[in-house]
Design a protein around this motif. Structure first.
Motif, mmCIF file in Angstrom:
data_model
loop_
_atom_site.group_PDB
_atom_site.id
_atom_site.type_symbol
_atom_site.label_atom_id
_atom_site.label_comp_id
_atom_site.label_asym_id
_atom_site.label_seq_id
_atom_site.Cartn_x
_atom_site.Cartn_y
_atom_site.Cartn_z
ATOM 1 N N LEU A 75 47.085 -34.476 -19.874
ATOM 2 C CA LEU A 75 45.347 -34.707 -19.869
ATOM 3 C C LEU A 75 44.630 -34.426 -18.626
ATOM 4 O O LEU A 75 43.432 -33.818 -18.599
ATOM 5 C CB LEU A 75 45.014 -36.275 -20.239
ATOM 6 N N ALA A 76 45.361 -34.797 -17.636
ATOM 7 C CA ALA A 76 44.523 -34.710 -16.322
ATOM 8 C C ALA A 76 44.733 -33.062 -16.080
ATOM 9 O O ALA A 76 43.699 -32.534 -15.553
ATOM 10 C CB ALA A 76 45.436 -35.327 -15.083
ATOM 11 N N LEU A 77 45.698 -32.290 -16.314
ATOM 12 C CA LEU A 77 45.762 -30.864 -16.269
ATOM 13 C C LEU A 77 44.794 -30.294 -17.186
ATOM 14 O O LEU A 77 44.103 -29.201 -16.798
ATOM 15 C CB LEU A 77 47.147 -30.481 -16.526
ATOM 16 N N LEU A 78 44.574 -30.805 -18.443
ATOM 17 C CA LEU A 78 43.510 -30.286 -19.283
ATOM 18 C C LEU A 78 42.237 -30.424 -18.842
ATOM 19 O O LEU A 78 41.496 -29.296 -18.925
ATOM 20 C CB LEU A 78 43.659 -31.079 -20.483
ATOM 21 N N VAL A 79 41.918 -31.550 -18.199
ATOM 22 C CA VAL A 79 40.404 -31.662 -17.752
ATOM 23 C C VAL A 79 40.364 -30.921 -16.502
ATOM 24 O O VAL A 79 39.131 -30.093 -16.388
ATOM 25 C CB VAL A 79 40.264 -33.310 -17.353
ATOM 26 N N ALA A 80 41.374 -30.578 -15.575
ATOM 27 C CA ALA A 80 41.276 -29.809 -14.498
ATOM 28 C C ALA A 80 41.010 -28.368 -14.758
ATOM 29 O O ALA A 80 40.390 -27.619 -14.309
ATOM 30 C CB ALA A 80 42.269 -29.941 -13.583
ATOM 31 N N THR A 81 41.963 -27.845 -15.751
ATOM 32 C CA THR A 81 41.800 -26.608 -16.255
ATOM 33 C C THR A 81 40.403 -26.383 -17.206
ATOM 34 O O THR A 81 39.824 -25.271 -16.854
ATOM 35 C CB THR A 81 42.685 -26.086 -17.268
ATOM 36 N N SER A 82 39.929 -27.144 -17.792
ATOM 37 C CA SER A 82 38.647 -26.852 -18.473
ATOM 38 C C SER A 82 37.498 -26.922 -17.701
ATOM 39 O O SER A 82 36.763 -26.125 -17.700
ATOM 40 C CB SER A 82 38.503 -28.014 -19.675
ATOM 41 N N ARG A 83 37.802 -27.333 -16.352
ATOM 42 C CA ARG A 83 36.533 -27.605 -15.553
ATOM 43 C C ARG A 83 36.649 -26.142 -14.689
ATOM 44 O O ARG A 83 35.815 -25.669 -14.122
ATOM 45 C CB ARG A 83 36.624 -28.820 -14.551
ATOM 46 N N THR A 84 37.828 -25.727 -14.361
ATOM 47 C CA THR A 84 38.013 -24.540 -13.489
ATOM 48 C C THR A 84 37.850 -23.064 -14.342
ATOM 49 O O THR A 84 37.005 -22.239 -13.736
ATOM 50 C CB THR A 84 39.218 -24.475 -12.676
#
Length: 98
Positions: A75-84
């Protein structure tokens, strides 16, 4: 093979097939991984219950702890990917691009 073992193996295989063939969004890949971990947890819990041994009793809880860590990292990778990148589509991600 008992019907319960067939159900656990079928749910694991379905999660694996979903992960392999439907790789459009990162969220769907994470859900397939969680389904696989859930079927492994249930199968391991049933196995330790059938053995009636105290030695294997912490194994399902250890697997559940690793599954929770895997889910939080995903989920942390999902949030970081969707932000960038602005989306969670896996086709938008390019590993060679820095």
């Amino acid at each position: 093979m008992t019907p319960m073992h067939f159900a656990f193996s079928t749910s694991f295989i379905l999660g694996l097939m979903g992960l392999a063939f439907h790789r459009t969004h990162l969220l769907s890949a994470l859900l397939c991984l969680e389904g696989m971990m859930l079927s492994l947890y249930l199968a391991l819990s049933l196995w330790t219950f059938q053995l009636e041994s105290i030695n294997f009793s912490p194994s399902p809880m250890l697997l559940l702890a690793f599954s929770a860590c895997e889910a939080s990292a995903g989920l942390a990778l999902l949030v970081a990917t969707s932000r960038t990148h602005g989306t969670d589509r896996l086709q938008a991600l390019n590993i060679l691009q820095c």
